[in-house]
Design an enzyme around this catalytic site. Structure first.
Site, PDB file in Angstrom:
ATOM      1  N   ARG A   1     -16.214 -24.421 -38.097  1.00 13.99           N
ATOM      2  CA  ARG A   1     -17.606 -24.850 -37.957  1.00 13.99           C
ATOM      3  C   ARG A   1     -18.091 -24.678 -36.523  1.00 13.99           C
ATOM      4  O   ARG A   1     -19.258 -24.319 -36.290  1.00 13.99           O
ATOM      5  CB  ARG A   1     -17.744 -26.299 -38.434  1.00 13.99           C
ATOM      6  CG  ARG A   1     -17.563 -26.411 -39.933  1.00 13.99           C
ATOM      7  CD  ARG A   1     -17.226 -27.828 -40.398  1.00 13.99           C
ATOM      8  NE  ARG A   1     -16.691 -27.763 -41.741  1.00 13.99           N
ATOM      9  CZ  ARG A   1     -17.416 -27.858 -42.867  1.00 13.99           C
ATOM     10  NH1 ARG A   1     -18.720 -28.054 -42.780  1.00 13.99           N
ATOM     11  NH2 ARG A   1     -16.847 -27.766 -44.044  1.00 13.99           N
TER      12      ARG A   1
ATOM     13  N   LYS B   1     -21.736 -32.238 -44.162  1.00 10.69           N
ATOM     14  CA  LYS B   1     -20.602 -32.590 -43.304  1.00 10.69           C
ATOM     15  C   LYS B   1     -20.852 -32.111 -41.884  1.00 10.69           C
ATOM     16  O   LYS B   1     -21.262 -30.976 -41.666  1.00 10.69           O
ATOM     17  CB  LYS B   1     -19.328 -31.946 -43.873  1.00 10.69           C
ATOM     18  CG  LYS B   1     -18.094 -32.058 -42.987  1.00 10.69           C
ATOM     19  CD  LYS B   1     -16.891 -31.483 -43.695  1.00 10.69           C
ATOM     20  CE  LYS B   1     -15.669 -31.385 -42.788  1.00 10.69           C
ATOM     21  NZ  LYS B   1     -14.474 -30.921 -43.504  1.00 10.69           N
TER      22      LYS B   1
ATOM     23  N   CYS C   1     -11.226 -26.863 -40.827  1.00  9.40           N
ATOM     24  CA  CYS C   1     -12.669 -27.075 -40.851  1.00  9.40           C
ATOM     25  C   CYS C   1     -13.354 -27.057 -39.492  1.00  9.40           C
ATOM     26  O   CYS C   1     -14.259 -26.240 -39.250  1.00  9.40           O
ATOM     27  CB  CYS C   1     -12.987 -28.376 -41.574  1.00  9.40           C
ATOM     28  SG  CYS C   1     -12.132 -29.819 -40.944  1.00  9.40           S
TER      29      CYS C   1
ATOM     30  N   HIS D   1     -18.496 -33.275 -38.568  1.00  7.09           N
ATOM     31  CA  HIS D   1     -17.102 -33.139 -38.099  1.00  7.09           C
ATOM     32  C   HIS D   1     -16.977 -32.265 -36.853  1.00  7.09           C
ATOM     33  O   HIS D   1     -16.040 -31.472 -36.720  1.00  7.09           O
ATOM     34  CB  HIS D   1     -16.203 -32.592 -39.213  1.00  7.09           C
ATOM     35  CG  HIS D   1     -14.781 -33.091 -39.083  1.00  7.09           C
ATOM     36  ND1 HIS D   1     -13.697 -32.433 -39.604  1.00  7.09           N
ATOM     37  CD2 HIS D   1     -14.289 -34.192 -38.474  1.00  7.09           C
ATOM     38  CE1 HIS D   1     -12.596 -33.097 -39.345  1.00  7.09           C
ATOM     39  NE2 HIS D   1     -12.917 -34.173 -38.651  1.00  7.09           N
TER      40      HIS D   1
ATOM     41  N   LYS E   1      -4.828 -23.090 -46.700  1.00  6.11           N
ATOM     42  CA  LYS E   1      -5.421 -23.766 -45.545  1.00  6.11           C
ATOM     43  C   LYS E   1      -4.374 -24.138 -44.480  1.00  6.11           C
ATOM     44  O   LYS E   1      -3.277 -24.552 -44.807  1.00  6.11           O
ATOM     45  CB  LYS E   1      -6.126 -25.043 -46.033  1.00  6.11           C
ATOM     46  CG  LYS E   1      -6.738 -25.917 -44.952  1.00  6.11           C
ATOM     47  CD  LYS E   1      -7.372 -27.152 -45.584  1.00  6.11           C
ATOM     48  CE  LYS E   1      -7.915 -28.112 -44.539  1.00  6.11           C
ATOM     49  NZ  LYS E   1      -8.507 -29.329 -45.181  1.00  6.11           N
TER      50      LYS E   1
ATOM     51  N   HIS F   1     -13.786 -29.990 -50.857  1.00  5.04           N
ATOM     52  CA  HIS F   1     -12.781 -30.817 -50.186  1.00  5.04           C
ATOM     53  C   HIS F   1     -12.510 -32.052 -51.035  1.00  5.04           C
ATOM     54  O   HIS F   1     -13.417 -32.617 -51.646  1.00  5.04           O
ATOM     55  CB  HIS F   1     -13.309 -31.221 -48.803  1.00  5.04           C
ATOM     56  CG  HIS F   1     -12.289 -31.794 -47.869  1.00  5.04           C
ATOM     57  ND1 HIS F   1     -11.639 -32.984 -48.111  1.00  5.04           N
ATOM     58  CD2 HIS F   1     -11.828 -31.352 -46.669  1.00  5.04           C
ATOM     59  CE1 HIS F   1     -10.823 -33.247 -47.098  1.00  5.04           C
ATOM     60  NE2 HIS F   1     -10.905 -32.263 -46.217  1.00  5.04           N
TER      61      HIS F   1
ATOM     62  N   ASP G   1     -16.443 -26.259 -48.549  1.00  2.00           N
ATOM     63  CA  ASP G   1     -15.295 -26.847 -47.853  1.00  2.00           C
ATOM     64  C   ASP G   1     -14.028 -26.661 -48.685  1.00  2.00           C
ATOM     65  O   ASP G   1     -14.016 -27.004 -49.877  1.00  2.00           O
ATOM     66  CB  ASP G   1     -15.568 -28.338 -47.627  1.00  2.00           C
ATOM     67  CG  ASP G   1     -14.750 -28.932 -46.502  1.00  2.00           C
ATOM     68  OD1 ASP G   1     -13.674 -28.376 -46.193  1.00  2.00           O
ATOM     69  OD2 ASP G   1     -15.179 -29.938 -45.919  1.00  2.00           O
ATOM     70  N   ASP G   2     -12.995 -26.098 -48.078  1.00  2.35           N
ATOM     71  CA  ASP G   2     -11.688 -25.955 -48.735  1.00  2.35           C
ATOM     72  C   ASP G   2     -11.766 -25.136 -50.026  1.00  2.35           C
ATOM     73  O   ASP G   2     -10.989 -25.361 -50.958  1.00  2.35           O
ATOM     74  CB  ASP G   2     -11.090 -27.325 -49.051  1.00  2.35           C
ATOM     75  CG  ASP G   2     -10.554 -28.038 -47.820  1.00  2.35           C
ATOM     76  OD1 ASP G   2     -10.728 -27.511 -46.704  1.00  2.35           O
ATOM     77  OD2 ASP G   2      -9.981 -29.137 -47.973  1.00  2.35           O
TER      78      ASP G   2
ATOM     79  N   ASP H   1     -15.103 -22.744 -45.284  1.00  2.00           N
ATOM     80  CA  ASP H   1     -14.622 -22.960 -43.920  1.00  2.00           C
ATOM     81  C   ASP H   1     -13.148 -22.645 -43.722  1.00  2.00           C
ATOM     82  O   ASP H   1     -12.687 -22.517 -42.582  1.00  2.00           O
ATOM     83  CB  ASP H   1     -14.925 -24.386 -43.452  1.00  2.00           C
ATOM     84  CG  ASP H   1     -14.208 -25.457 -44.264  1.00  2.00           C
ATOM     85  OD1 ASP H   1     -13.610 -25.137 -45.310  1.00  2.00           O
ATOM     86  OD2 ASP H   1     -14.266 -26.636 -43.857  1.00  2.00           O
ATOM     87  N   ASN H   2     -12.390 -22.524 -44.797  1.00  2.28           N
ATOM     88  CA  ASN H   2     -10.967 -22.156 -44.703  1.00  2.28           C
ATOM     89  C   ASN H   2     -10.452 -21.933 -46.111  1.00  2.28           C
ATOM     90  O   ASN H   2     -11.172 -22.119 -47.091  1.00  2.28           O
ATOM     91  CB  ASN H   2     -10.142 -23.234 -43.989  1.00  2.28           C
ATOM     92  CG  ASN H   2     -10.404 -24.655 -44.462  1.00  2.28           C
ATOM     93  OD1 ASN H   2     -10.931 -25.468 -43.718  1.00  2.28           O
ATOM     94  ND2 ASN H   2     -10.066 -24.967 -45.693  1.00  2.28           N
TER      95      ASN H   2
END
Length: 592
Positions: free
Chosen positions: A97, A154, A93, A156, A408, A243, A55-56, A349-350
């Site tokens: 996803r 995660k 995100c 989301h 991001k 993240h 993540d991130d 994811d980004n």
């Protein structure tokens, strides 16, 4: 290429060894041109599948993609497997996803941005914020094919007002194809005291010494891969890392003492030099300039340099700690004889996170930091602990996206492009190499289905399924010369647009609530100019017009409506105006 000091040369050499090549073109040795695509799998040889989502984490934030951050276990996967250096996400995100798990563009599956806070049943547009029931996830596809399906980490991907109770859990993981799920529901959670769900119920927050979420979900994944060896397993392992809040035990932070005092500007040069040696970036690649509004390291005060370096050391330690968990999972696969026939795909994811502005956040995420550098310095040992929920300063994201522009949420490649590592020892015979075929997030799910010897259905229980946009990249795993699964992909997030067509990429940054017809488009030849530094829009108006028309064609195909302002809860979080800080979210509207 910048002159490398001794420490950088040693780091490059170590990275090249990990990448499996010290040839004249590091990481780019050719497999035989006659290499064939992987053979279809039989029921007896179907691989385990592990999809790891960071993540991130920026394009250059792992060792195998040029970082000074130590990720020996991910690097080992890359050394025995492949690195894809043209993998694109949706820059934030939930849309990414949605694409990863469904094989469709996020606008098509009504997840163009984050999930709805409160679902509007009448909203059937791209911004509904709930996945349609007739868009199977890869978990549902694999479950129907006989796989056990497990999700950890995660989620989301569900409206925030769903509480897990019957009738209010249609977008929870168990209703989307997973046999079990353990993790958190929203966009982030404290790593020491996460808001946990298991199946369709919520759990009390952990409150014990030594607990860390990354360790916990890895334990669950290892347990799942220990069960029923006769049945193939699918594990979706979606770490909260990296993240914010950046939280990790102190020893991991201390391990980076003295590294980040060099600053984000100098470290970017070091990362690009390593990327070129590895073959991750071509020789002609240039660094993008520091973004408007982002401070130069040389302009910081001594107190700021000390404090900001500790923020980045915390982030780096967080990634190293995550890498350690991945190493535990891989070692379990090796110890149980499963590793050779396990397909592992690792992505982020980004791009690197840009939300915290020039000062970073210390006590609480997504809130303006009112502390002075001297006040943060006095509390520096609290970084990484459960006393703080911190985010690093925006220019560290500029480092994470090396060599690309922005980070991001933005439509430039710094927001969209992330690392991708593929490991499948039984099928990959030119480990350590770099694949430069274009891959989009929508291609991952069809690839996993093909590896399992199945495919996304056209209909389920007599109901037509939404068409899948993604295509399998399996041919590129066996053959470095195989054509890319796609040459065209459109992008849209919060009114910002981009279109990729082979080496060409056009993009437009959209002022909030402005006239879309007045958006200024830019055009780049990403083969000659990988970091989008040289705008060709004025020199090649016909090509730009062609790409603009292509963007509209793709948007009309995949999105209803094809273009709109972002939903109001997300519209003003980032103004895309070049300022160094985000607008503070209204009370009650902070991201979750």
């Amino acid at each position: 290429m910048p002159k490398l000091n001794r420490m950088t040369r040693l780091a490059c050499t170590a990275a090249l060894i990990v990448a499996g090549s010290l040839a004249s073109q590091p990481g780019l040795a050719k497999a035989p041109a006659s290499a064939a695509a992987p053979a279809p799998t039989s029921a007896q040889t179907r691989p385990n599948i592990v999809l790891i989502v960071l993540d991130d984490t920026g394009f250059s934030d792992i060792g195998a993609f040029g970082s000074e951050i130590r990720t020996p276990n991910i690097d080992a996967l890359a050394a025995g497997g492949l690195r894809y250096n043209h993998f694109d996400t949706k820059a934030v995100c939930s849309p990414t996803r949605a694409a990863l798990l469904t094989g469709r563009n996020p606008q098509t599956v009504r997840m163009a941005d984050l999930p709805a806070k409160v679902l509007n049943p009448a909203d059937m547009t791209r911004d509904r914020g709930e996945l349609p029931q007739n868009a199977s996830t890869i978990a549902q596809v694999l479950h129907r094919a006989g796989y056990a399906t497990h999700g950890y980490g995660k989620w989301h991907l569900a409206p925030e007002d769903e509480d897990g109770s019957p009738g209010h859990n249609g977008s929870w993981p168990l209703q989307r194809g997973f046999d079990d799920f353990y993790g958190f529901f929203l966009g982030w959670s404290d790593q020491y005291h996460p808001d946990l769900i298991e199946g369709n119920r919520t759990l009390p927050k952990p409150d014990r010494t030594g607990y860390h979420f990354s360790v916990d979900i890895t334990d669950h994944a290892i347990k799942a891969l220990s069960a029923n060896p006769a049945q193939p397993q699918f594990v979706y392992l979606a770490f909260g890392a990296a993240h914010a809040p950046i939280q990790v035990p102190k020893a991991y932070i201390d391990a980076y003492a003295g590294i980040y005092e060099k600053g984000w500007d100098a470290l970017r040069h070091d990362r690009l030099a390593r990327q070129k040696l590895m073959g991750i970036m071509p020789p002609q690649a240039e660094l993008s300039p520091r973004a408007d509004g982002d401070r130069a390291w040389a302009d910081l005060t001594p107190a700021e340099k000390t404090v900001f370096a500790r923020f980045m050391a915390t982030y780096a330690g967080f990634i190293t700690h995550t890498d350690e968990q991945i190493g535990r999972l891989v070692q379990h696969l090796k110890d149980t004889g499963q590793f050779d026939n396990t397909l592992i795909i690792l992505v982020s994811d980004n791009g690197a996170a840009s939300e915290a502005g020039q000062k970073g956040s210390f006590d609480r995420m997504y809130r303006p930091n009112t502390l002075t550098p001297e006040q943060m310095l006095a509390r520096l040992d609290e970084l990484g602990t459960d006393k703080t929920q911190s985010e690093y300063q925006r220019p560290w994201a500029y480092l994470g996206s090396t060599p690309y522009k922005r980070y991001k949420i933005w439509p430039q490649l710094g927001g969209v492009r992330t690392p991708m590592v593929v490991s499948w020892p039984g099928r990959i015979h030119d480990g350590g190499q770099v694949r430069s075929q274009y891959v989009d997030a929508v291609d991952i799910a069809p690839t996993l289905a093909a590896a399992a010897g199945t495919a996304f259905p056209k209909a389920v229980a007599g109901r037509a399924e939404i068409a899948v946009a993604g295509k399998s990249i399996l041919p590129t795993i066996a053959n470095p010369s195989a054509p890319a699964a796609r040459t065209v992909q459109y992008f849209e997030l919060r009114g910002n647009r981009a279109i990729t067509q082979g080496k060409w990429r056009a993009l437009a940054v959209h002022p909030r609530d402005g006239d879309f017809a007045k958006d200024v488009w830019q055009l780049f030849d990403t083969e000659a100019d990988p970091a989008e530094n040289h705008d060709l829009a004025a020199a090649m108006p016909a090509k730009l017009k062609e790409l603009q028309a292509l963007w509209w064609s793709e948007a009309r195909k995949y999105s209803d409506p094809p273009l709109a302002e972002a939903p109001k809860p997300f519209r003003y979080r980032e103004m895309f105006d070049g300022s160094g800080d985000r607008t503070a979210a209204p009370a009650g509207e902070e991201p979750k």
